[in-house]
Design a protein around this motif. Structure first.
Motif, mmCIF file in Angstrom:
data_model
loop_
_atom_site.group_PDB
_atom_site.id
_atom_site.type_symbol
_atom_site.label_atom_id
_atom_site.label_comp_id
_atom_site.label_asym_id
_atom_site.label_seq_id
_atom_site.Cartn_x
_atom_site.Cartn_y
_atom_site.Cartn_z
ATOM 1 N N LYS A 3 0.846 -1.186 0.000
ATOM 2 C CA LYS A 3 0.000 0.000 0.000
ATOM 3 C C LYS A 3 0.888 1.244 0.000
ATOM 4 C CE LYS A 3 -3.992 2.124 0.847
ATOM 5 N NZ LYS A 3 -4.785 2.503 -0.265
ATOM 6 N N ILE A 4 0.657 2.136 -0.946
ATOM 7 C CA ILE A 4 1.418 3.382 -1.051
ATOM 8 C C ILE A 4 0.570 4.481 -0.407
ATOM 9 C CG2 ILE A 4 2.555 5.008 -2.606
ATOM 10 C CD1 ILE A 4 3.766 2.234 -2.820
ATOM 11 N N ARG A 5 0.994 4.914 0.771
ATOM 12 C CA ARG A 5 0.244 5.927 1.498
ATOM 13 C C ARG A 5 0.880 7.308 1.402
ATOM 14 N NH1 ARG A 5 1.328 1.789 4.727
ATOM 15 N NH2 ARG A 5 2.776 3.038 5.909
ATOM 16 N N ASN A 6 2.199 7.353 1.271
ATOM 17 C CA ASN A 6 2.893 8.636 1.270
ATOM 18 C C ASN A 6 4.120 8.567 0.367
ATOM 19 O OD1 ASN A 6 4.916 7.292 2.811
ATOM 20 N ND2 ASN A 6 3.825 7.786 4.705
ATOM 21 N N PHE A 7 4.864 9.666 0.305
ATOM 22 C CA PHE A 7 6.016 9.718 -0.581
ATOM 23 C C PHE A 7 7.087 8.714 -0.173
ATOM 24 C CE2 PHE A 7 9.961 11.665 -2.264
ATOM 25 C CZ PHE A 7 9.622 11.649 -3.604
ATOM 26 N N ASP A 8 7.266 8.490 1.114
ATOM 27 C CA ASP A 8 8.253 7.506 1.559
ATOM 28 C C ASP A 8 7.899 6.111 1.046
ATOM 29 O OD1 ASP A 8 10.665 6.868 3.173
ATOM 30 O OD2 ASP A 8 9.247 5.672 4.332
ATOM 31 N N ASP A 9 6.637 5.752 1.131
ATOM 32 C CA ASP A 9 6.207 4.447 0.608
ATOM 33 C C ASP A 9 6.491 4.352 -0.891
ATOM 34 O OD1 ASP A 9 5.265 3.748 3.122
ATOM 35 O OD2 ASP A 9 3.170 4.244 2.656
ATOM 36 N N LEU A 85 15.785 12.514 -8.608
ATOM 37 C CA LEU A 85 15.231 11.361 -7.891
ATOM 38 C C LEU A 85 13.726 11.526 -7.664
ATOM 39 C CD1 LEU A 85 15.431 8.701 -6.371
ATOM 40 C CD2 LEU A 85 16.223 9.978 -4.371
ATOM 41 N N ILE A 86 13.304 12.714 -7.282
ATOM 42 C CA ILE A 86 11.879 12.980 -7.085
ATOM 43 C C ILE A 86 11.130 12.783 -8.409
ATOM 44 C CG2 ILE A 86 10.175 14.771 -6.551
ATOM 45 C CD1 ILE A 86 12.353 15.924 -4.584
ATOM 46 N N ARG A 87 11.691 13.311 -9.492
ATOM 47 C CA ARG A 87 11.075 13.169 -10.814
ATOM 48 C C ARG A 87 10.960 11.690 -11.210
ATOM 49 N NH1 ARG A 87 14.654 15.714 -13.719
ATOM 50 N NH2 ARG A 87 15.621 13.801 -14.453
ATOM 51 N N GLN A 88 12.020 10.926 -10.971
ATOM 52 C CA GLN A 88 12.007 9.506 -11.326
ATOM 53 C C GLN A 88 10.997 8.726 -10.486
ATOM 54 O OE1 GLN A 88 16.067 7.944 -11.360
ATOM 55 N NE2 GLN A 88 16.759 9.948 -12.050
ATOM 56 N N ALA A 89 10.923 9.037 -9.200
ATOM 57 C CA ALA A 89 9.965 8.342 -8.329
ATOM 58 C C ALA A 89 8.534 8.634 -8.779
ATOM 59 C CB ALA A 89 10.170 8.762 -6.878
ATOM 60 N N PHE A 90 8.262 9.886 -9.141
ATOM 61 C CA PHE A 90 6.921 10.216 -9.615
ATOM 62 C C PHE A 90 6.644 9.621 -10.997
ATOM 63 C CE2 PHE A 90 6.376 13.469 -6.247
ATOM 64 C CZ PHE A 90 5.074 13.138 -5.874
ATOM 65 N N SER A 91 7.656 9.491 -11.831
ATOM 66 C CA SER A 91 7.463 8.809 -13.128
ATOM 67 C C SER A 91 7.059 7.365 -12.898
ATOM 68 C CB SER A 91 8.739 8.871 -13.966
ATOM 69 O OG SER A 91 8.973 10.185 -14.412
ATOM 70 N N TYR A 92 7.690 6.742 -11.912
ATOM 71 C CA TYR A 92 7.314 5.378 -11.525
ATOM 72 C C TYR A 92 5.860 5.363 -11.041
ATOM 73 C CZ TYR A 92 7.088 1.137 -8.687
ATOM 74 O OH TYR A 92 6.698 -0.055 -8.122
ATOM 75 N N ALA A 93 5.480 6.361 -10.243
ATOM 76 C CA ALA A 93 4.110 6.425 -9.720
ATOM 77 C C ALA A 93 3.092 6.595 -10.843
ATOM 78 C CB ALA A 93 3.986 7.575 -8.718
ATOM 79 N N VAL A 94 3.438 7.387 -11.864
ATOM 80 C CA VAL A 94 2.536 7.552 -13.011
ATOM 81 C C VAL A 94 2.387 6.219 -13.739
ATOM 82 C CG1 VAL A 94 2.303 8.636 -15.288
ATOM 83 C CG2 VAL A 94 2.972 10.020 -13.311
ATOM 84 N N GLU A 95 3.506 5.538 -13.964
ATOM 85 C CA GLU A 95 3.476 4.239 -14.659
ATOM 86 C C GLU A 95 2.648 3.220 -13.890
ATOM 87 O OE1 GLU A 95 4.140 1.418 -17.541
ATOM 88 O OE2 GLU A 95 4.638 3.542 -17.640
ATOM 89 N N GLU A 96 2.717 3.251 -12.572
ATOM 90 C CA GLU A 96 1.967 2.308 -11.729
ATOM 91 C C GLU A 96 0.541 2.788 -11.449
ATOM 92 O OE1 GLU A 96 3.031 -0.787 -10.588
ATOM 93 O OE2 GLU A 96 4.634 -0.382 -12.028
ATOM 94 N N GLU A 97 0.161 3.919 -12.044
ATOM 95 C CA GLU A 97 -1.172 4.505 -11.909
ATOM 96 C C GLU A 97 -1.505 4.876 -10.464
ATOM 97 O OE1 GLU A 97 -3.984 1.989 -13.941
ATOM 98 O OE2 GLU A 97 -2.859 2.113 -15.818
ATOM 99 N N LEU A 98 -0.493 5.359 -9.760
ATOM 100 C CA LEU A 98 -0.691 5.834 -8.386
ATOM 101 C C LEU A 98 -1.031 7.320 -8.372
ATOM 102 C CD1 LEU A 98 2.406 4.028 -6.840
ATOM 103 C CD2 LEU A 98 0.004 3.319 -6.671
ATOM 104 N N VAL A 99 -0.533 8.041 -9.371
ATOM 105 C CA VAL A 99 -0.852 9.459 -9.566
ATOM 106 C C VAL A 99 -1.076 9.661 -11.062
ATOM 107 C CG1 VAL A 99 0.464 10.290 -7.567
ATOM 108 C CG2 VAL A 99 1.560 10.160 -9.811
ATOM 109 N N GLU A 100 -1.738 10.762 -11.410
ATOM 110 C CA GLU A 100 -2.012 11.024 -12.824
ATOM 111 C C GLU A 100 -0.927 11.844 -13.496
ATOM 112 O OE1 GLU A 100 -5.942 12.282 -13.799
ATOM 113 O OE2 GLU A 100 -6.837 10.969 -12.295
ATOM 114 N N ILE A 101 -0.311 12.734 -12.733
ATOM 115 C CA ILE A 101 0.727 13.577 -13.325
ATOM 116 C C ILE A 101 1.974 13.577 -12.444
ATOM 117 C CG2 ILE A 101 -0.883 15.107 -14.541
ATOM 118 C CD1 ILE A 101 -0.211 17.190 -12.305
#
Length: 174
Positions: A3-9, A85-101
């Motif tokens: 479960k991804i609850r926050n940025f650390d997760d 690193l922040i950009r890459q982590a969020f790119s991963y989140a977009v790919e995993e459909e955890l965030v939209e942008i």
């Protein structure tokens, strides 16, 4: 599966995916030392500010505040790495459909990139060449000779001659 609850997760899931080879955004797996450096960077500069924040609460203003704070503390190159690193982590989140942008996408590097300007003088280059050829001729402050293998000495001389990076020399094929 977690479960991804926050940025650390998110960052921990990103590191796990990089280590396991399930996240390969540029077509090649990250080296272990790169992941270790990213983990250290995250722990040192990012986690305290963003770690507990829910993903939806992190936008461009929060990322800019973090990077501007680092720049204000006199940290330049690591600020660019933190932003990446922040950009890459969020790119991963977009790919995993955890965030939209990806809020870090499209942002310029926080600190200007400076090319190295140091150039060896002829005397320094001659001394380095001699040390690469016969490392036992160079002693440290305790009188101990340098420990450079014959292969490394050859690679260092090739680096000097061909003006290539050490990794490019080390992976050359005949």
């Amino acid at each position: 599966a977690q479960k991804i609850r926050n940025f650390d997760d998110l960052v921990q899931a990103y590191f796990t995916a990089c280590e396991g080879g399930t996240w390969i955004p540029k077509g090649k797996r990250k080296k272990d030392q790169t992941i270790a450096a990213e983990r250290s960077l995250y722990e040192r500069h990012i986690k305290k500010e963003l770690g507990r924040r829910p993903l939806g609460e992190i936008g461009r203003p929060e990322i800019k505040a973090l990077t501007r704070g680092m720049l204000g503390a006199g940290i330049a190159t690591q600020t660019n790495h933190a932003h990446a690193l922040i950009r890459q982590a969020f790119s991963y989140a977009v790919e995993e459909e955890l965030v939209e942008i990806n809020p870090a996408m499209g942002m310029a590097a926080p600190a200007p990139k400076r090319a190295r300007e140091r150039v060896l003088s002829d005397a320094e280059l001659k001394a380095a060449w001699g040390a690469f050829k016969d490392p036992t001729s160079v002693k440290d402050e305790h009188g101990k000779a340098l420990l450079i293998s014959k292969g490394v000495g050859i690679a260092l001389r090739l680096t000097t001659l061909l003006l290539q990076r050490r990794a490019e020399i080390a992976t050359m094929r005949a």
